[in-house]
Design a protein around this motif. Structure first.
Motif, PDB file in Angstrom:
ATOM      1  N   ASP A  21       0.825  -1.204   0.000  1.00  0.00           N
ATOM      2  CA  ASP A  21       0.000   0.000   0.000  1.00  0.00           C
ATOM      3  C   ASP A  21       0.861   1.256   0.000  1.00  0.00           C
ATOM      4  N   LYS A  22       1.962   1.183   0.732  1.00  0.00           N
ATOM      5  CA  LYS A  22       2.846   2.332   0.791  1.00  0.00           C
ATOM      6  C   LYS A  22       3.452   2.615  -0.579  1.00  0.00           C
ATOM      7  N   GLU A  23       3.857   1.529  -1.292  1.00  0.00           N
ATOM      8  CA  GLU A  23       4.424   1.701  -2.623  1.00  0.00           C
ATOM      9  C   GLU A  23       3.394   2.264  -3.607  1.00  0.00           C
ATOM     10  N   GLN A  24       2.178   1.787  -3.491  1.00  0.00           N
ATOM     11  CA  GLN A  24       1.127   2.295  -4.366  1.00  0.00           C
ATOM     12  C   GLN A  24       0.844   3.760  -4.093  1.00  0.00           C
ATOM     13  N   LEU A  25       0.858   4.119  -2.825  1.00  0.00           N
ATOM     14  CA  LEU A  25       0.625   5.519  -2.491  1.00  0.00           C
ATOM     15  C   LEU A  25       1.744   6.407  -3.027  1.00  0.00           C
ATOM     16  N   LEU A  26       2.973   5.900  -2.932  1.00  0.00           N
ATOM     17  CA  LEU A  26       4.098   6.673  -3.445  1.00  0.00           C
ATOM     18  C   LEU A  26       4.020   6.802  -4.972  1.00  0.00           C
ATOM     19  N   ALA A  27       3.618   5.700  -5.636  1.00  0.00           N
ATOM     20  CA  ALA A  27       3.490   5.737  -7.105  1.00  0.00           C
ATOM     21  C   ALA A  27       2.379   6.694  -7.517  1.00  0.00           C
ATOM     22  N   ALA A  28       1.278   6.653  -6.778  1.00  0.00           N
ATOM     23  CA  ALA A  28       0.167   7.553  -7.090  1.00  0.00           C
ATOM     24  C   ALA A  28       0.574   9.001  -6.889  1.00  0.00           C
TER      25      ALA A  28
END
Length: 269
Positions: free
Chosen positions: A23-30
């Motif tokens: 989730d953290k990686e997705q948030l950073l990508a977003a």
């Protein structure tokens, strides 16, 4: 049993931490994608399309499901008149959209692009999909009305296109008929014996055969006197000349007789 419980607790904690990391990686990508879209929007405001397009593509590569990236990139293509790429990007945005407001905007823009391409019937369906996601948008409803009128006009014009095709086909057949006629005239010209003249000649010969032989001979003699022979007219003229000559001779003989007779005259002494 105690060891099994500890093992379950370990995997549960590990799974939770793994999900949290994802989730953290997705948030950073977003977040990175949104920053790139923001930069691209600023470049578009400066009319720097090439740099803006590059930033939009970076945003999409960071987050392929980014609706903002594909939607704004589609809008930039539309402004530049590249309707094919614009349509592709708006269709991506409509597919990836999770909110009705996002779907509504994407379908609305799809309808506008189709109208530019004179695909009025498909534009009607796009505007209808936009209204399904936001029935309150009067602009979409107005565009839908225009698209319907355009589709009806195209439908009415369709028979005229078929009529033009039929006319072209008739002209082609007419040209072929003229060509066939020219070929036939050429064949008739090259033919040495005209059948009509031949029939006429045979009819005249047959007509002459039906006449009596004597009549034909007299006719031929009148037309062409044979050498050494006199025609009836010449014989007639000759007889008349002989009669005239004989009459003159007779008159002369009578005159001589009258001259030889003594005539009694009165004397003067």
């Amino acid at each position: 049993m105690k060891n099994l419980t500890l093992l379950l607790v370990f995997f549960t904690c590990f799974g939770f931490s793994q999900d949290k990391e994802n989730d953290k990686e997705q948030l950073l990508a977003a977040k990175k994608a949104n920053d790139l879209v923001y930069e691209a929007n600023a470049l578009m405001d400066e009319n720097n399309f090439i740099s803006a397009e590059k930033e939009y593509r970076k945003a999409i590569s960071k987050q392929p499901s980014s609706v903002a990236g594909t939607y704004n990139l589609g809008n930039s293509y539309f402004k530049k008149g590249n309707y094919e790429e614009a349509l592709y990007r708006q269709q991506q945005a409509a597919k990836n959209a999770t909110e009705k407001s996002q779907k509504h905007k994407a379908f609305h823009n799809i309808g506008n692009i189709l109208m530019k391409n004179k695909q009025c019937k498909d534009a009607v369906e796009a505007y209808k999909n936009a209204l399904r996601n936001d029935p309150t948008d009067d602009e979409t409803r107005y565009n839908l009305g225009l698209a319907k009128e355009c589709a009806e006009q195209q439908k009415d014009d369709q028979p005229d296109e078929n009529q033009d095709k039929d006319k072209d086909k008739q002209d082609e057949n007419k040209d072929q008929d003229n060509q066939d006629k020219d070929n036939q005239d050429q064949d008739n010209k090259e033919n040495k014996d005209d059948p009509g003249d031949q029939d006429k000649k045979e009819g005249d010969d047959k007509k002459d055969e039906d006449k009596p032989k004597e009549e034909k001979e007299d006719k031929n003699q009148e037309q062409k006197p044979q050498p050494g022979k006199l025609s009836p007219q010449q014989i007639k003229n000759l007889l008349e000349a002989m009669n005239n000559q004989e009459q003159k001779v007779q008159e002369k003989m009578n005159a001589d007789k009258q001259k030889g007779v003594k005539v009694q005259t009165e004397k003067d002494w």
